[in-house]
Scaffold this motif. Structure first.
Motif, PDB file in Angstrom:
ATOM      1  N   UNK A 228      -2.910  47.010  49.664  1.00 31.52           N
ATOM      2  CA  UNK A 228      -2.807  48.036  50.698  1.00 31.52           C
ATOM      3  C   UNK A 228      -1.407  48.057  51.315  1.00 31.52           C
ATOM      4  N   UNK A 229      -0.868  46.866  51.599  1.00 34.67           N
ATOM      5  CA  UNK A 229       0.476  46.785  52.173  1.00 34.67           C
ATOM      6  C   UNK A 229       1.517  47.386  51.235  1.00 34.67           C
ATOM      7  N   UNK A 230       1.374  47.111  49.941  1.00 35.63           N
ATOM      8  CA  UNK A 230       2.319  47.660  48.976  1.00 35.63           C
ATOM      9  C   UNK A 230       2.316  49.174  48.970  1.00 35.63           C
ATOM     10  N   UNK A 290       2.904  46.098  59.237  1.00 34.84           N
ATOM     11  CA  UNK A 290       3.532  44.777  59.362  1.00 34.84           C
ATOM     12  C   UNK A 290       2.540  43.686  59.782  1.00 34.84           C
ATOM     13  N   UNK A 291       1.665  43.914  60.765  1.00 29.85           N
ATOM     14  CA  UNK A 291       0.680  42.873  61.083  1.00 29.85           C
ATOM     15  C   UNK A 291      -0.233  42.529  59.912  1.00 29.85           C
ATOM     16  N   UNK A 297       0.103  36.983  54.257  1.00 24.54           N
ATOM     17  CA  UNK A 297       0.777  35.699  54.038  1.00 24.54           C
ATOM     18  C   UNK A 297      -0.077  34.545  54.565  1.00 24.54           C
ATOM     19  N   UNK A 298      -0.669  34.740  55.734  1.00 29.72           N
ATOM     20  CA  UNK A 298      -1.525  33.686  56.298  1.00 29.72           C
ATOM     21  C   UNK A 298      -2.734  33.432  55.397  1.00 29.72           C
ATOM     22  N   UNK A 299      -3.355  34.515  54.904  1.00 34.00           N
ATOM     23  CA  UNK A 299      -4.505  34.365  54.012  1.00 34.00           C
ATOM     24  C   UNK A 299      -4.104  33.648  52.722  1.00 34.00           C
ATOM     25  N   UNK A 325       8.844  39.396  54.814  1.00 34.05           N
ATOM     26  CA  UNK A 325       8.353  39.440  56.195  1.00 34.05           C
ATOM     27  C   UNK A 325       9.522  39.430  57.176  1.00 34.05           C
ATOM     28  N   UNK A 326      10.502  38.565  56.938  1.00 41.39           N
ATOM     29  CA  UNK A 326      11.669  38.489  57.820  1.00 41.39           C
ATOM     30  C   UNK A 326      12.445  39.807  57.792  1.00 41.39           C
TER      31      UNK A 326
END
Length: 376
Positions: A228-230, A290-291, A297-299, A325-326
Motif C-alpha cells: 500500500x505504501x509503495x 508516512x505513519x 518498518x516496526x512490523x 524513512x529518514x
C-alpha cells in the motif's frame, strides 16, 4: 505429501495466463488514454476564465465606485518566499464578497479530454478497459495464492503483481469517488505495465511454498502495508513530477513563451490541474502514508525477531527501509518549514522516492542479504 510439493500446477498456469491477459488489456487502455490526450481540447480553460472575468466585472459595475475597494493579502510563494496579492472586494448590504486568491494561471484544467466529446469517449473506454484489466489482474493474484494455499506475495514477482494491482485499484477508487483524476490514468497504466513487464521477465519465479522464515501471520501484515505504501509513494511521485512540469509551464507563460517544458504542447499543460494543486496533493499523500511506512518498518522488526531472534541487524533491506524513512521524514519536515516549499521540497520528495525505488528493486536484485529469499 511434503508441504514444499503442495502446488497446484493448473492454478499456477491459470494465474500466469490471467496476468498476461491483464497486460494486454492494460496496453489497450494505455492507447485509449493516449488518444484521449491527443484529441482533447483546452477550450474549457479559456471559457471558464472568461466567464469568471465577466462575472466579476458585472458585480463591480453593479456595486458602483463606492462599493469597490482593494484587499491586499500576503501569502507564501511557491518558491519559498512571499507574494503580495491585490484582489477586488465588493461590499454592500453589510456583506463582503472577495474574489478567489488563485490567479488566472492557477485555475485547474478541465482534464485530458477537455471539451472534446470524442476524446471524452476515448477516456471512458480507457477507464472501462482499466477496470477489466484490474479484474483479470486480481484473478491472477488470487489464482497464484490458491495454487499454493498462502498469501500471494512471498517473493518479488508476487509482490510486484500486488503492487501494480494496488496502484490501479487506488486510481479507480478515486474515480468511483467522483474525483477529477482521470488525468492520472495514463501514468498509472504505464507504470503498471512497466511493473508487470519487469515482474514477468526479470523477477518471475515458479509458484512454490515459502521458506520457513516467511511462515508467519506477519507476512500478511508487513507485506500488505508495504504494498500500500509503495502505491501511495508512486502516486505522490507522479504528482511531484507534474507539479514541477506545471510550475515550469506557468513560469514560461508568464514570461511570454507559448510552449511547455522541453517544447511540449501548451494544450497538454493547460488541461492539467494547477501547480499548487499538484503540490498540495503530493504533500498530503506523503504525509498520510508516512505513519503507515513507519508501522511497516516496526512490523518488519517484530517479524525479524520472531524469525531470526533479533529485531534489527542492519540487513541491506532494513538499512534502506530506514534510509527511505529518514528521506521522507526530512521532506515532511522541510515541507512544513517556510523556506522549503515549492520546487526545493519537490526535489527532496523525488530523492526520497528514489530511495524507496532502490530499496524495492536495487536491494533485492543487486545486494545479497537475509531478504534474498524474495526469489531473485
Amino acid at each position: 505429501m511434503h508441504l514444499a510439493s503442495a502446488v497446484d500446477p493448473q492454478l499456477a498456469d491459470l494465474s500466469n495466463k490471467l496476468i498476461y491477459s491483464a497486460m494486454v488489456v492494460y496496453t489497450l487502455a494505455m492507447f485509449a488514454h493516449m488518444i484521449e490526450w491527443t484529441f482533447g481540447s483546452k477550450g474549457a480553460v479559456a471559457v471558464r476564465s472568461k466567464e469568471q472575468a465577466g462575472s466579476l466585472a458585472d458585480t463591480v459595475a453593479a456595486a458602483g465606485p463606492k462599493g469597490v475597494k482593494k484587499v491586499t493579502v500576503t501569502v507564501a510563494g511557491a518558491g519559498g518566499g512571499t507574494t503580495t496579492l491585490t484582489r477586488t472586494a465588493v461590499a454592500g448590504e453589510g456583506a463582503t464578497v472577495v474574489t478567489s486568491g488563485r490567479g488566472a494561471d492557477e485555475v485547474d484544467g478541465p482534464g485530458a479530454a477537455g471539451t472534446s466529446e470524442r476524446a471524452d469517449l476515448a477516456g471512458r473506454i480507457a477507464v472501462s478497459l482499466t477496470v477489466l484489466g484490474l479484474l483479470l489482474h486480481g484473478g491472477g493474484i488470487v489464482s497464484r495464492g490458491l495454487s499454493v494455499s498462502r498469501w500471494p506475495w512471498g517473493n518479488m514477482y508476487e509482490f510486484s503483481c500486488a503492487f501494480a494491482f494496488s496502484m490501479t485499484a487506488a486510481y479507480l477508487v478515486l474515480l468511483a469517488a467522483r474525483k477529477n483524476v482521470r488525468w492520472l490514468g495514463l501514468p498509472v497504466v504505464v507504470a503498471v505495465l512497466l511493473t508487470l513487464g519487469i515482474a514477468t521477465t526479470t523477477l518471475y519465479t515458479d509458484s512454490d511454498q515459502l521458506v520457513p522464515a516467511l511462515h508467519s501471520p506477519w507476512l500478511a501484515i508487513h507485506v500488505s502495508t508495504a504494498i500500500f505504501c509503495g502505491g501511495a509513494f508512486y502516486a505522490a511521485f507522479i504528482a511531484t513530477l507534474l507539479y514541477l512540469g506545471k510550475d515550469s509551464f506557468e513560469k514560461r507563460i508568464a514570461a511570454g513563451l507559448t510552449t511547455g517544458p522541453l517544447g511540449t504542447s501548451a494544450s497538454i499543460w493547460r488541461r492539467l490541474p494547477a501547480a499548487s494543486t499538484f503540490d498540495k496533493l503530493s504533500y498530503r499523500i506523503n504525509a498520510l502514508v508516512f505513519p503507515l511506512w513507519t508501522f511497516t518498518i516496526i512490523a518488519g522488526a517484530i517479524w525479524a525477531e520472531a524469525a531470526w531472534g533479533k529485531y534489527w541487524e542492519w540487513d541491506p533491506k532494513e538499512t534502506w527501509s530506514f534510509v527511505t524513512w529518514v528521506a521522507y521524514a526530512c521532506y515532511l519536515h522541510a515541507r512544513a518549514t517556510a523556506g522549503w516549499k515549492g520546487r526545493k521540497a519537490a526535489y527532496l520528495a523525488l530523492a526520497a522516492f528514489a530511495c524507496w525505488l532502490f530499496n524495492y528493486y536495487g536491494v533485492n536484485i543487486f545486494v545479497t542479504g537475509k531478504h534474498s529469499y524474495a526469489g531473485i
